[in-house]
Scaffold this motif. Structure first.
Motif, mmCIF file in Angstrom:
data_model
loop_
_atom_site.group_PDB
_atom_site.id
_atom_site.type_symbol
_atom_site.label_atom_id
_atom_site.label_comp_id
_atom_site.label_asym_id
_atom_site.label_seq_id
_atom_site.Cartn_x
_atom_site.Cartn_y
_atom_site.Cartn_z
ATOM 1 N N LEU A 6 0.834 -1.205 0.000
ATOM 2 C CA LEU A 6 0.000 0.000 0.000
ATOM 3 C C LEU A 6 0.867 1.252 0.000
ATOM 4 O O LEU A 6 0.490 2.270 -0.581
ATOM 5 N N ARG A 7 2.031 1.202 0.618
ATOM 6 C CA ARG A 7 2.964 2.336 0.616
ATOM 7 C C ARG A 7 3.421 2.637 -0.814
ATOM 8 O O ARG A 7 3.433 3.772 -1.246
ATOM 9 N N ASP A 8 3.801 1.577 -1.550
ATOM 10 C CA ASP A 8 4.214 1.759 -2.946
ATOM 11 C C ASP A 8 3.074 2.356 -3.772
ATOM 12 O O ASP A 8 3.282 3.268 -4.571
ATOM 13 N N ILE A 9 1.888 1.816 -3.578
ATOM 14 C CA ILE A 9 0.724 2.294 -4.323
ATOM 15 C C ILE A 9 0.432 3.748 -3.973
ATOM 16 O O ILE A 9 0.167 4.573 -4.854
ATOM 17 N N SER A 10 0.519 4.082 -2.696
ATOM 18 C CA SER A 10 0.292 5.454 -2.254
ATOM 19 C C SER A 10 1.308 6.405 -2.873
ATOM 20 O O SER A 10 0.953 7.494 -3.349
ATOM 21 N N LYS A 62 10.052 0.458 -9.165
ATOM 22 C CA LYS A 62 9.238 -0.473 -8.373
ATOM 23 C C LYS A 62 9.002 -1.774 -9.134
ATOM 24 O O LYS A 62 9.019 -2.855 -8.534
ATOM 25 N N VAL A 63 8.778 -1.693 -10.427
ATOM 26 C CA VAL A 63 8.577 -2.905 -11.224
ATOM 27 C C VAL A 63 9.853 -3.740 -11.241
ATOM 28 O O VAL A 63 9.813 -4.959 -11.064
ATOM 29 N N ASP A 64 10.993 -3.085 -11.433
ATOM 30 C CA ASP A 64 12.272 -3.814 -11.420
ATOM 31 C C ASP A 64 12.501 -4.492 -10.073
ATOM 32 O O ASP A 64 12.946 -5.648 -10.009
ATOM 33 N N GLU A 65 12.201 -3.774 -9.000
ATOM 34 C CA GLU A 65 12.350 -4.337 -7.648
ATOM 35 C C GLU A 65 11.443 -5.550 -7.474
ATOM 36 O O GLU A 65 11.871 -6.587 -6.962
ATOM 37 N N ARG A 66 10.202 -5.415 -7.907
ATOM 38 C CA ARG A 66 9.231 -6.518 -7.773
ATOM 39 C C ARG A 66 9.647 -7.706 -8.634
ATOM 40 O O ARG A 66 9.562 -8.855 -8.200
ATOM 41 N N SER A 86 12.689 -8.536 -9.533
ATOM 42 C CA SER A 86 13.839 -9.183 -8.894
ATOM 43 C C SER A 86 13.398 -10.095 -7.762
ATOM 44 O O SER A 86 13.885 -11.228 -7.635
ATOM 45 N N LEU A 87 12.476 -9.600 -6.951
ATOM 46 C CA LEU A 87 11.968 -10.404 -5.843
ATOM 47 C C LEU A 87 11.264 -11.659 -6.358
ATOM 48 O O LEU A 87 11.502 -12.767 -5.865
ATOM 49 N N LEU A 88 10.409 -11.498 -7.354
ATOM 50 C CA LEU A 88 9.676 -12.652 -7.895
ATOM 51 C C LEU A 88 10.611 -13.660 -8.565
ATOM 52 O O LEU A 88 10.409 -14.876 -8.445
ATOM 53 N N GLU A 89 11.645 -13.163 -9.259
ATOM 54 C CA GLU A 89 12.623 -14.072 -9.887
ATOM 55 C C GLU A 89 13.364 -14.873 -8.814
ATOM 56 O O GLU A 89 13.592 -16.074 -8.980
ATOM 57 N N ALA A 90 13.710 -14.226 -7.711
ATOM 58 C CA ALA A 90 14.383 -14.932 -6.613
ATOM 59 C C ALA A 90 13.457 -15.969 -5.998
ATOM 60 O O ALA A 90 13.871 -17.106 -5.712
ATOM 61 N N GLN A 91 12.188 -15.600 -5.808
ATOM 62 C CA GLN A 91 11.215 -16.549 -5.265
ATOM 63 C C GLN A 91 11.014 -17.722 -6.224
ATOM 64 O O GLN A 91 10.891 -18.867 -5.793
ATOM 65 N N LYS A 92 10.981 -17.424 -7.507
ATOM 66 C CA LYS A 92 10.808 -18.485 -8.517
ATOM 67 C C LYS A 92 11.980 -19.465 -8.458
ATOM 68 O O LYS A 92 11.786 -20.684 -8.491
ATOM 69 N N LYS A 93 13.187 -18.927 -8.337
ATOM 70 C CA LYS A 93 14.382 -19.781 -8.251
ATOM 71 C C LYS A 93 14.308 -20.652 -6.996
ATOM 72 O O LYS A 93 14.597 -21.855 -7.045
ATOM 73 N N ASP A 94 13.916 -20.044 -5.863
ATOM 74 C CA ASP A 94 13.776 -20.806 -4.619
ATOM 75 C C ASP A 94 12.719 -21.902 -4.761
ATOM 76 O O ASP A 94 12.916 -23.027 -4.286
ATOM 77 N N LEU A 95 11.607 -21.586 -5.393
ATOM 78 C CA LEU A 95 10.548 -22.590 -5.599
ATOM 79 C C LEU A 95 11.028 -23.731 -6.486
ATOM 80 O O LEU A 95 10.751 -24.905 -6.216
ATOM 81 N N GLU A 96 11.745 -23.392 -7.553
ATOM 82 C CA GLU A 96 12.255 -24.433 -8.442
ATOM 83 C C GLU A 96 13.231 -25.349 -7.709
ATOM 84 O O GLU A 96 13.200 -26.572 -7.892
ATOM 85 N N THR A 97 14.079 -24.773 -6.858
ATOM 86 C CA THR A 97 15.017 -25.564 -6.055
ATOM 87 C C THR A 97 14.250 -26.479 -5.100
ATOM 88 O O THR A 97 14.569 -27.674 -4.984
ATOM 89 N N THR A 98 13.254 -25.935 -4.434
ATOM 90 C CA THR A 98 12.447 -26.723 -3.496
ATOM 91 C C THR A 98 11.728 -27.855 -4.209
ATOM 92 O O THR A 98 11.688 -28.993 -3.720
#
Length: 130
Positions: free
Chosen positions: A69-73, A94-98, A100-112
């Protein structure tokens, strides 16, 4: 009763917006309490304008994409300032930051997933031996 299409209307009741976007009136009031929406009043009734509807679209899109909500505000405050350059630069950051976070989460999910498949394979082999 026939109502004009949302894009052709000037005023909206809270229930109209809630129904149109499939959210609760409570959610809309929450966004209002956070300063993201600023409807007018006729007595004690909230009256939302096209601008509020457009802001709600941006809020819901931002939430769907995982922005806080802070980002949206912050984004909406730049939207109000009519500074397209600053608005676009912030959006890109903000899109680049998001992303990067999603790519890291995707990598973690693929590893799991890979690890769980290996555990499952070993467990199945153990069962066959017993």
């Amino acid at each position: 009763m026939n109502r004009p299409e949302p894009e052709n209307r000037d005023l909206f009741a809270i229930a109209d917006l809630a129904q149109e976007f499939g959210i609760s009136t409570r959610a809309i009031r929450f966004y209002e309490s956070k300063g993201l929406l600023n409807p007018g009043r006729v007595g004690s009734t909230r009256v939302f304008r096209r601008r509020d509807r457009a802001r709600l679209i941006l809020i819901l899109r931002g939430k769907r994409l995982g922005f806080s909500l802070r980002d949206i505000s912050d984004y909406l405050s730049l939207y109000d300032a009519q500074s397209q350059t600053a608005q676009v630069k912030m959006l890109v950051a903000k899109v680049d930051e998001r992303l990067s976070l999603l790519e890291a989460q995707k990598k973690d999910l693929e590893t799991t997933i890979t690890e769980l498949r290996e555990i499952r394979k070993l467990a199945d082999q153990q069962l066959v031996r017993s």
